[in-house]
Design a protein around this motif. Sequence first.
Motif, short mmCIF file in Angstrom:
data_model
loop_
_atom_site.label_atom_id
_atom_site.label_comp_id
_atom_site.label_asym_id
_atom_site.label_seq_id
_atom_site.Cartn_x
_atom_site.Cartn_y
_atom_site.Cartn_z
N UNK A 1 -10.20 41.77 -37.58
CA UNK A 1 -9.74 41.38 -36.25
C UNK A 1 -10.88 41.34 -35.23
N UNK A 2 -11.92 42.12 -35.47
CA UNK A 2 -13.07 42.13 -34.56
C UNK A 2 -14.09 41.05 -34.89
N UNK A 3 -13.95 40.40 -36.04
CA UNK A 3 -14.96 39.44 -36.48
C UNK A 3 -14.51 37.99 -36.37
N UNK A 4 -13.27 37.74 -35.97
CA UNK A 4 -12.78 36.37 -35.87
C UNK A 4 -13.63 35.56 -34.90
N UNK A 5 -14.11 34.42 -35.35
CA UNK A 5 -14.97 33.56 -34.53
C UNK A 5 -14.11 32.68 -33.63
N UNK B 1 -10.85 25.48 -33.24
CA UNK B 1 -10.83 24.26 -34.06
C UNK B 1 -9.57 24.22 -34.93
N UNK B 2 -9.24 25.34 -35.52
CA UNK B 2 -8.05 25.39 -36.36
C UNK B 2 -6.79 25.12 -35.53
N UNK B 3 -6.73 25.71 -34.34
CA UNK B 3 -5.56 25.51 -33.49
C UNK B 3 -5.45 24.05 -33.04
N UNK C 1 -0.09 38.57 -29.57
CA UNK C 1 -0.41 37.30 -30.22
C UNK C 1 -1.51 37.42 -31.25
N UNK C 2 -2.20 38.55 -31.31
CA UNK C 2 -3.32 38.73 -32.23
C UNK C 2 -2.93 38.51 -33.70
N UNK C 3 -1.83 39.09 -34.19
CA UNK C 3 -1.46 38.85 -35.60
C UNK C 3 -1.20 37.37 -35.90
N UNK C 4 -0.61 36.65 -34.94
CA UNK C 4 -0.33 35.23 -35.15
C UNK C 4 -1.62 34.44 -35.28
N UNK C 5 -2.57 34.67 -34.36
CA UNK C 5 -3.83 33.94 -34.40
C UNK C 5 -4.64 34.31 -35.65
N UNK C 6 -4.60 35.58 -36.02
CA UNK C 6 -5.31 36.02 -37.21
C UNK C 6 -4.73 35.36 -38.46
N UNK C 7 -3.42 35.20 -38.49
CA UNK C 7 -2.76 34.56 -39.63
C UNK C 7 -3.15 33.09 -39.74
N UNK C 8 -3.26 32.42 -38.60
CA UNK C 8 -3.69 31.02 -38.58
C UNK C 8 -5.13 30.91 -39.08
N UNK C 9 -5.98 31.83 -38.65
CA UNK C 9 -7.38 31.83 -39.05
C UNK C 9 -7.52 31.94 -40.57
#
Length: 221
Positions: A16-20, A26-28, A68-76
């Motif tokens: 969670x601390x390393x997500x670019x 770009x993914x979103x 929203x962090x879990x949602x964005x992490x899942x997309x990543x």
Amino acid sequence: MKLIFWVLDADLKGFFDAIDHDWLMRFLAHRVLDKRVLKLINSWLKAGVMDGHTQHKSVQGTPQGAVISPLLANIYLHYVLDLWVHQWRKRYARGDVYIVRYADDFVVGFQYQEDGRKLKRALAMRLGEFKLSFNNDKTHLIEFGRFAIANRQERREKKPETFDFLGFTYICALSREKRIFKLHRKSIKKTLREKIKQISGVLMQHRHKPVYEMGFGSERY
């Protein structure tokens, strides 16, 4: 029937601390067309945290505890891991390959050991491209499944290794009656001890209250 004889027990280092942020946006943008939504998410990612009266800007990662962090992490991980494993399996795997993922926790099952070794090496390079990495101390390719016990006994090796996933430890075992393979699960010892300690603390705080209040009147229950 799934032929799984090897399992990659993987752990991502500080996920969670390393997500670019750039890659995440770009993914979103690949699925979200509304520029206002993208701008709002980008602003939220870079808002940072407050330490007293000092604001620290965020250049990567998602704020811990944010809804929203879990949602964005899942997309990543959907783009970095899920789709990539699917393509790798079709192009390079010699046998069956299955992945099970929940948030940043995942395990990969293989029919052949060599497939597991190849995917582990390739996945380490793939993760590096997106600022992620394995926790090498907690990432292992282990022999597992219905023949693991017999194979290791024949080679005069120790019992098959276990792995932890979603609160449980998974163990190769044999049934008592027919001595056939049985997948055994039990709660992770560390997690179980912490939960028992937490419950004991709550009980100690309320131990002098009337029984009715403890059972039905407390807002904690």
